[in-house]
Scaffold this active site. Sequence first.
Site, mmCIF file in Angstrom:
data_model
loop_
_atom_site.group_PDB
_atom_site.id
_atom_site.type_symbol
_atom_site.label_atom_id
_atom_site.label_comp_id
_atom_site.label_asym_id
_atom_site.label_seq_id
_atom_site.Cartn_x
_atom_site.Cartn_y
_atom_site.Cartn_z
ATOM 1 C CG MET A 1 -23.638 -15.255 34.893
ATOM 2 S SD MET A 1 -23.602 -16.426 36.257
ATOM 3 C CE MET A 1 -22.460 -17.598 35.627
ATOM 4 C CG ASN A 2 -19.633 -10.847 31.507
ATOM 5 O OD1 ASN A 2 -20.399 -10.121 32.121
ATOM 6 N ND2 ASN A 2 -18.420 -10.445 31.183
ATOM 7 C CG ASP A 3 -15.401 -12.367 31.624
ATOM 8 O OD1 ASP A 3 -16.220 -12.601 30.731
ATOM 9 O OD2 ASP A 3 -14.530 -11.482 31.528
ATOM 10 C CD GLN A 19 -16.708 -8.785 35.076
ATOM 11 O OE1 GLN A 19 -16.816 -7.820 34.332
ATOM 12 N NE2 GLN A 19 -16.235 -8.668 36.306
ATOM 13 N NE ARG A 120 -11.520 -5.862 28.417
ATOM 14 C CZ ARG A 120 -11.628 -5.160 27.291
ATOM 15 N NH1 ARG A 120 -11.396 -3.853 27.285
ATOM 16 N NH2 ARG A 120 -11.976 -5.749 26.157
#
Length: 433
Positions: A1-3, A19, A120
């Site tokens: 996962m990220n953000d 994310q 984005r």
Amino acid sequence: MNDPNGLIRLDSVWHMFFQHHPDGIDHDDIHWGHAVSHDLLSWEERPIALAPDQMGTCFSGSAVETPDGDVKIFYTAHSLTPEGRDHQVQCLVHADRSLTKSARDYRNPILPNPGREAFRDPKVIWHEQTSRWIMLVTLGQEIGIYSSTDLVDWRFESRFGEADISYRGGVWECPDLLRFDDGDGGEVWVLIVGVQSGAANGGSGTMYFIGDFDGQRFENHGDPDQMLWMDRGRDFYAAQGFFDRAGGEPVVMAWISNWDYARETPTKAFRGVMSLPRILSLVNTPKGRRLRQNLPEQVLNKLKSSSVSSGTYGFAKTFEMVEGDRTAILLFGSETPQFVLSRKAAATGVIHCHRDEHPDMQNFGHDLSIEFDWPMEETLELQFYVDRGVVELSAMDGTLWVTNLFYPEDPGGEVRILPNKNTTTQLKEIVHG
Ligand code: FRU
């Protein structure tokens, strides 16, 4: 996962989307994961909230609650052109209040691409004074500001970016704009921006600007030649505030990693993790107005009463040092000191952060030194919050933060402190809780 994505407090429940690549450990085929919490410390994972469709994968975005109690989610649909270039547009999703059912708007994209490769991370906020919704969007090395009355039709208002300051770095990602009372009946706005590369401590970092926002334009009141960073470590990125219609204090969370090496971190589990929640306020310091970040009381108390063997705990230590003195702090039973604190000059402190050099990982940046002002009274209290492979360190009443990944050999190992210069001295002190 990220953000972290779509952070929102709804019916007293904290929702975090994020994310997420559900079928692998690399950044690919990005979905929105979903988790909920009642205390901002323990999170329960829920089913995937958004999956890629014909418009593309689901990059970062935000969520709001309307005055009618509807929940709207904004995200970036990301696809590739036949030439292999990024194509990014902003999309709207209608969700129910449990945030488990959702339907994409038939008018998507609600904001088509204006001809920028990086377009984005829509962050939508409510602007009370003009009674309009505001959307902040990445536009390359600047942030675009749009307005709307219905969350569907958006009008371009202005931009704020590298042209307004002297700093040059990578793409400006994941913006947020938070409102504070200035104490005199007026308001102050803080614009938070992630720079993907070229941040003060290498790679990705989170900067902030303090100024005014009139519903159309952000005006920076800070020094355009001096950047302010939310965290001085290597791992605090894509910070976002919770949307809270009930008007609670601004709370932010961030992703603990750095695009310099996020794709290469030498682990399968724990590959992507969020920071602790931080409550933001503004304080006046001798150097001017700064953000102060403190943990919510209930989170702090839980961390301080947890034992080291739980792997997730907090402790504080006060240091009194004369100029030139050194104190080493060792974490996790490693023989390599991971934090070394020193006092360089009368009013300057230095924290050296060492990270074990993992053979599988390039660019991890295992030796990072952070200079800061030593407080006048000559003692310094450092607060450490540890979650297995992460240390979030705060000092000076929350105006200095250092967040780093470690990947220790023994995540549940002892915390040990060496009180003086000799880092090979037998360890005397074991800190619990
Ligand atoms: C920030 C970021 C965003 C993007 C997302 C993709 O970390 O690069 O700009 O939307 O990650 O996962």
